[in-house]
Design a protein around this motif. Structure first.
Motif, PDB file in Angstrom:
ATOM      1  N   LEU A 141       5.589   6.384   2.135  1.00 43.98           N
ATOM      2  CA  LEU A 141       4.201   6.745   1.834  1.00 43.98           C
ATOM      3  C   LEU A 141       3.364   6.811   3.108  1.00 43.98           C
ATOM      4  O   LEU A 141       2.449   7.637   3.217  1.00 43.98           O
ATOM      5  N   LEU A 142       3.667   5.946   4.072  1.00 42.84           N
ATOM      6  CA  LEU A 142       2.969   5.990   5.358  1.00 42.84           C
ATOM      7  C   LEU A 142       3.259   7.310   6.071  1.00 42.84           C
ATOM      8  O   LEU A 142       2.348   7.954   6.615  1.00 42.84           O
ATOM      9  N   GLN A 143       4.514   7.726   6.058  1.00 44.03           N
ATOM     10  CA  GLN A 143       4.877   9.001   6.684  1.00 44.03           C
ATOM     11  C   GLN A 143       4.132  10.164   6.030  1.00 44.03           C
ATOM     12  O   GLN A 143       3.621  11.055   6.713  1.00 44.03           O
ATOM     13  N   ASP A 144       4.065  10.138   4.690  1.00 43.63           N
ATOM     14  CA  ASP A 144       3.374  11.210   3.965  1.00 43.63           C
ATOM     15  C   ASP A 144       1.887  11.232   4.313  1.00 43.63           C
ATOM     16  O   ASP A 144       1.301  12.299   4.532  1.00 43.63           O
ATOM     17  N   ALA A 145       1.273  10.044   4.356  1.00 45.47           N
ATOM     18  CA  ALA A 145      -0.163   9.965   4.641  1.00 45.47           C
ATOM     19  C   ALA A 145      -0.476  10.464   6.050  1.00 45.47           C
ATOM     20  O   ALA A 145      -1.469  11.170   6.269  1.00 45.47           O
ATOM     21  N   LEU A 162      -4.770   4.496   4.480  1.00 48.07           N
ATOM     22  CA  LEU A 162      -4.210   3.545   5.440  1.00 48.07           C
ATOM     23  C   LEU A 162      -4.899   2.183   5.351  1.00 48.07           C
ATOM     24  O   LEU A 162      -6.111   2.090   5.166  1.00 48.07           O
ATOM     25  N   HIS A 163      -4.087   1.135   5.478  1.00 48.94           N
ATOM     26  CA  HIS A 163      -4.602  -0.237   5.541  1.00 48.94           C
ATOM     27  C   HIS A 163      -4.006  -0.910   6.781  1.00 48.94           C
ATOM     28  O   HIS A 163      -2.825  -0.723   7.086  1.00 48.94           O
ATOM     29  N   PHE A 164      -4.838  -1.688   7.463  1.00 48.27           N
ATOM     30  CA  PHE A 164      -4.368  -2.448   8.620  1.00 48.27           C
ATOM     31  C   PHE A 164      -4.292  -3.918   8.222  1.00 48.27           C
ATOM     32  O   PHE A 164      -5.314  -4.545   7.917  1.00 48.27           O
ATOM     33  N   TYR A 165      -3.060  -4.466   8.181  1.00 48.99           N
ATOM     34  CA  TYR A 165      -2.869  -5.874   7.850  1.00 48.99           C
ATOM     35  C   TYR A 165      -2.778  -6.677   9.145  1.00 48.99           C
ATOM     36  O   TYR A 165      -1.833  -6.531   9.920  1.00 48.99           O
TER      37      TYR A 165
END
Length: 535
Positions: A22-26, A35-38
């Motif tokens: 999902l990160l790649q798609d976004a 996007l979220h930054f943990y």
């Protein structure tokens, strides 16, 4: 304030779990809002270099720094658990997470890979059929379980599991498995050396397993037993329950080819089905007697040979009643009705696996007394999500003044059945349930749809109200379903519904025993009939 924070950018799925795909798609789509930054470490704060401070202190300062951010903020604090790492690891495996990172609380910050932290990949998990077991003198009883998995209706061998159970659990498993040896056969794909040592059992119990991965022949690596997948029913036994299946009725049960197996070489026999319907008859008959029924017959035991029987047929037992009425095309047809225990029990000889009923009685054919909302999950919807949706619909229907009852469909869905006063004909009833379904879908449009078609059901649940039309049917309470291991369409209390992990555990083998110590949650449901609301 000024800070240098270490963390990771992720994209979460619908369950709040980060997924790299999902990160790649976004990133490819430029969808920065996903996007979220943990944040998991604090290196500098307001000009102070914190890299030499212990990790525990740095995390405490980071928590204070981010404490004012809301749940929807793009920056989130990555919390941690101190101690009890094994329990956290097991939970991470259960949730399908990637793994667990463990760090020394006293460690200073160092770039790159160091010995002060480690990343452990989580185990995979799944439920597998217990197909057999081995014993040994060294284990003083149960040594390992043989696991299987259904594929295209046949049970296939998936390896052994010999860890995860203590002596007491092993003894309990052995006591439950030994009676299941009679009539058992080996699954497909069993290695020769395993065939010699394994005691095969009928595929009636399922185990929850954690494992590392699969071999090229699909066997599980490093499997660990995590418990049986059990199911229970808690409706109290009613003192008023009538005995409808008498000893004399049981004596009339007769089937040819009693050992013929249905739906695969490890499947139940024709006699198993006859015995099931005899054992649940006291529960099932009150819900089907006097109602028009349609039958699903599987005379050869092969799924492709099953067919739907609406009308009278050649050789039909004389104890099954017939009546004539016009269908939706205006044609006069002969239909079926079960009027007594003798006719009910006689149908097993004719390969009857399923019973489907109209929402009315034969004597008042055009005054229906039951409506059904069939919750049919689309692609990507889990059983737990269907249960949550059913609970939501229960509340909505109760707000309309109706009294809903729950039943597993015998598949992936749930049937919500509502008793109604017999004031509408079929046309008005169908119109009313259409309006109610639309209102239910509007209450949670991201979850429900009333539009047919698979494309409309992806990640949504279809509310099927079309069973509330004249001549249409739904699976009868306690009816088996013609599929692997013969699951039953089982009435359940709302509290029991929420505790069920897998509806297929309510099947031809388990349900009679469960009903022996519980009551019928649908008993006297006609007492709760209400007028349909005008929407």
């Amino acid at each position: 304030r000024e800070a240098v924070i270490d963390g990771e950018i992720v994209v979460l799925d619908a369950k709040g779990i980060s997924r790299f795909a999902l990160l790649q798609d976004a990133l490819a789509e430029g969808a920065g809002n996903k996007l979220h930054f943990y944040a998991f470490d604090l290196l500098h704060l307001d000009g102070w270099d914190l890299r030499k401070a212990p990790l525990g202190r740095r995390k405490a300062l980071l928590s204070q720094l981010l404490s004012g951010l809301g749940a929807n903020s793009a920056i989130q604090f990555s919390d941690h658990v101190e101690g009890d790492g094994q329990a956290l690891y097991a939970q991470a495996s259960e949730m399908g997470l990637e793994g667990v990172v463990s760090k020394r609380a006293t460690a200073i910050y160092q770039s790159g890979r160091t010995k002060t932290w480690t990343k452990i990949k989580a185990l995979k998990n799944g439920d597998f059929i217990i197909a057999g077991y081995t014993t040994s003198d060294a284990a003083e009883g149960l040594a390992a379980l043989g696991l299987g998995e259904f594929e295209d209706g046949e049970l296939h061998y998936r390896g052994k599991v010999g860890t995860g159970f203590d002596a007491a659990t092993a003894a309990d498993l052995l006591a439950r498995l030994e009676p299941l040896r009679a009539g058992a056969s080996a699954p497909e794909g069993v290695p020769r050396e395993i065939m010699r040592e394994m005691n095969w059992v009928r595929p009636l119990l399922s185990a929850h397993i954690h494992y590392a991965n699969r071999t090229t022949d699909n066997a599980l690596r490093h499997a660990v037993f995590r418990g049986l997948r059990d199911v229970g029913l808690s409706t109290p036994v009613s003192a008023k329950r009538k005995r409808l299946i008498a000893e004399a009725d049981l004596a009339t049960i007769w089937v040819t080819n009693p050992t013929r197996r249905l739906f695969g070489k490890t499947g139940p026999t024709k006699l198993d089905i006859a015995v099931y319907y005899a054992l649940v008859g006291d529960f099932m008959l009150p819900h089907i007697l006097g109602r028009p029924v349609s039958l699903v017959r599987c005379p050869t035991g092969k799924p492709q040979d099953c067919f739907f029987q609406r009308h009278a047929f050649t050789g039909m037992p004389s104890s099954v009643a017939t009546f004539e009425t016009t269908n939706s095309e205006g044609e006069t047809k002969s239909y079926l009705s079960v009027e007594d225990a003798k006719g009910y029990l006689a149908l097993a000889q004719f390969g009857v696996v399923e019973f489907h009923t109209w929402g009315t009685h034969r004597t008042r054919l055009d005054r229906p007394d039951l409506i059904v909302f069939d919750l049919d999950p689309g692609e990507g919807i889990s059983w737990r999500e269907v249960v949550e949706a059913a609970v939501h619909i229960r509340a909505e229907l109760e707000a309309m003044g109706l009294m809903p009852f729950a039943k597993t469909s015998g598949g992936k869905g749930i049937h919500i059945t509502v008793p109604v006063t017999q004031k509408q004909n079929w046309k008005k009833l169908h119109q009313a349930t259409s309006a109610i379904s639309s209102a239910l879908a509007t209450s949670a449009p991201d979850i429900f749809t009333t539009t047919m078609g698979k494309d409309n059901r992806k990640r949504r649940i279809f509310i099927d109200y079309h069973r509330n039309a004249r001549g249409h049917t739904s699976a009868a309470p306690y009816s088996l379903r013609a599929r692997t291991n013969l699951p039953a369409s089982t009435p359940v209390s709302w509290s029991d519904l929420e505790s069920i992990d897998a509806p297929e555990d309510l099947n031809y083998s388990s349900l009679p025993g469960l009903l022996a110590t519980s009551g019928d949650p649908w008993a006297n449901m006609e007492d709760f009939a209400r007028d349909l609301p005008v929407l």
